[in-house]
Design an enzyme around this catalytic site. Structure first.
Site, short mmCIF file in Angstrom:
data_model
loop_
_atom_site.label_atom_id
_atom_site.label_comp_id
_atom_site.label_asym_id
_atom_site.label_seq_id
_atom_site.Cartn_x
_atom_site.Cartn_y
_atom_site.Cartn_z
CB VAL A 89 -0.96 0.01 1.21
CG1 VAL A 89 -1.67 1.35 1.31
CG2 VAL A 89 -1.98 -1.11 1.09
CG ASN A 99 6.09 -6.51 -4.98
OD1 ASN A 99 6.09 -5.73 -4.04
ND2 ASN A 99 5.59 -7.74 -4.86
CB SER A 122 4.95 10.89 9.18
OG SER A 122 3.74 10.96 9.91
N GLY A 123 2.44 9.97 7.36
CA GLY A 123 1.23 10.43 6.68
C GLY A 123 0.31 9.31 6.26
CE LYS A 178 6.93 8.04 10.41
NZ LYS A 178 6.43 6.81 11.00
CG HIS A 195 6.07 11.72 13.75
ND1 HIS A 195 5.24 10.62 13.58
CD2 HIS A 195 5.44 12.76 13.16
CE1 HIS A 195 4.16 10.99 12.92
NE2 HIS A 195 4.26 12.28 12.66
CG ASN A 196 5.76 6.78 14.49
OD1 ASN A 196 5.69 7.79 13.80
ND2 ASN A 196 5.69 5.58 13.97
CD GLU A 226 1.11 8.32 14.98
OE1 GLU A 226 0.69 7.15 14.86
OE2 GLU A 226 1.86 8.86 14.15
CG HIS A 258 25.27 4.91 45.79
ND1 HIS A 258 26.00 4.13 44.94
CD2 HIS A 258 24.25 4.14 46.24
CE1 HIS A 258 25.44 2.93 44.87
NE2 HIS A 258 24.38 2.91 45.66
#
Length: 472
Positions: free
Chosen positions: A13, A33, A130-131, A184, A187-188, A191, A453
């Site tokens: 797709v 392909n 993206s899109g 990316k 970005h996700n 999202e 520590h």
């Protein structure tokens, strides 16, 4: 025959739509392909764009039909499939040719793949796209990681096929090797947080106020005309107003409440943790999706804890719906602040010099998280790339005006037993970030007590230990 400007492997797709986008913008594209029948089918269905497409049935044929230096986009499943495709393609390519991975790859794989290529091999570019299906066909946001030389070869094509915002291309070189795929990934992650916060507000409106999907859809439709204007709020309204053809019920009511995830949100949360940068909204969103998958266990728990049913909210006024709008805006700002902070941290860690202002600008159209305030985010990062977004004057004012609404929403939801993990995480992050003196002094004391520590003293240099072993 005239050679193609670029090649593309993988006619699923996304790949098919990206190839049509390239052809429609006046560039010749050679396509391949693994299943030759799919290549032929794609070509036959391309209509008037057929003259811009060169169908190829072997990788050797594909390489021969592209003008050197040959850029070839891979639109195949992330992971092993990319490695297999690179290995199969490499014998037919030369030193200056370019293999472009346009899938949702882990940036570590992108860095590795580039490093594995020898001095006489083609170069490798990691390209975040993206899109979704619509973006691939008509203009996505494109985030590129690679060398300036390789980007110069593909820039005309990417500029042409990318989304446009007020005439500006939403495509850019964001740094070397894995920078594009990392951006990316974040970005996700943003999202994920954005979608989760929207879902939480939907839950408050549905379960707290008892509203039907269509009524909630109208609320989101109204919000999309205001400061919350964004692609995700826009489609939320459309989803909630849609009717299922089979049952006549609201479409959202026939969907199983178990959210899928392909890994990019988890990667974003993991990288934030590895960098030591808080991204609590993203982490909460990832966890919420994981909890959503526990369908049968949640059903059992619902029965086990019967009697603790969700109470209706005490406040069902218009003022509370307005508070939900403002609270969601505050939550979104916090999620963006976290995401950009992680990108800044990774950029410093890996020496990428990712331009954050440019990143915000190429997200203004085409991508899933495009929203009204990305212009303001871009302006905030001009000249102050390393600063947290919550310190930018424009966002300080926004958070001052919206944070109390977020507080009210989280408090009311908690009292009513309504889960709002991402909104609550955003509020806690905001409150922690603006606290000049927190409570980590006690944690440091505890660490020193059980593990010696050491700790820093206020206004003094050096490391110190406490008087824990001394008698009281």
């Amino acid at each position: 025959m005239q050679q193609a400007d670029i090649g593309l492997i993988g006619l699923g797709v996304m790949g098919a739509n990206l190839a049509l986008n390239i052809a429609e913008n006046g560039y010749r594209v050679a396509v391949f392909n693994r299943t030759a029948a799919k290549t032929r089918e794609f070509y036959e269905e391309a209509g008037s764009l057929k003259e811009q497409i060169i169908p190829c049935e072997t990788l050797e044929e594909l390489a021969k039909n592209i003008r050197a230096p040959r850029p070839i986009i891979l639109m195949v499943k992330a992971g092993e499939a990319v490695d297999e495709q690179v290995a199969a393609l490499k014998p037919f390519l030369a030193r200056e040719d370019i293999i472009i991975d346009a899938g949702n790859a882990n940036f570590h794989d992108t860095v590795r793949r580039l490093a594995e290529l020898g001095p006489n091999d083609p170069t490798f570019v990691g390209m975040g796209v993206s899109g979704g299906e619509e973006g691939a066909r008509h203009g996505p946001s494109i985030m590129v990681g690679g060398t300036p030389e390789s980007y110069a070869r593909i820039e005309p094509v990417l500029t042409a096929i990318s989304a446009k915002y007020q005439g500006q291309s939403c495509s850019a070189l964001l740094g070397p090797d894995g920078a594009g795929h990392f951006v990316k990934t974040i970005h996700n992650g943003i999202e994920y947080a954005d979608m989760q916060m929207i879902a939480e507000v939907y839950g408050v409106l549905r379960d707290g106020l008892g509203l039907e999907p269509a009524a909630i859809g109208k609320i989101f439709e109204k919000w999309n005309a205001g400061p919350l204007n964004s692609y995700l709020v826009e489609i939320t309204a459309k989803v909630l107003l849609a009717v299922d053809r089979k049952t006549g019920k609201p479409a959202v009511d026939v969907i199983l409440d178990s959210a899928g995830q392909k890994g990019t949100g988890r990667w974003a949360a993991i990288e934030a943790q590895m960098l030591g940068i808080p991204a609590t909204g993203i982490e909460a969103a990832v966890a919420a999706r994981s909890i959503s998958s526990l369908v049968s266990q949640r059903g059992e728990a619902s029965k086990a804890y019967s009697g603790l049913e969700t109470a209706k909210l005490s406040d069902d006024s218009t003022a509370f719906v307005d508070a939900l709008e403002q609270g969601l805006l505050a939550g979104k700002i916090a999620a963006y602040a976290q995401g950009f902070d992680v990108m800044a941290g990774a950029s410093k860690e890996h020496g990428w010099n990712v331009p954050l202002a440019t990143t915000a600008r190429i997200w203004r159209a085409g991508c899933i998280i495009r929203s009204q305030f990305l212009d303001q985010i871009a302006d905030a990062f001009e000249g102050s790339e390393g600063k947290n977004l919550l310190l930018a004057p424009a966002f300080v004012e926004r958070m001052k005006s919206t944070s109390q609404s977020l507080r009210k929403v989280v408090a009311e939801a908690a009292l009513a037993g309504l889960p709002v993990p991402a909104l609550a995480a955003a509020l806690s992050y905001f409150d922690s970030f603006r606290q000049a003196r927190g409570t980590a002094n006690l944690i440091q004391a505890q660490r020193d007590f059980f593990g010696a520590h050491g700790f820093k003293r206020i206004g003094e240099e050096g490391d110190f230990h406490g008087p824990w072993s001394e008698p009281a």
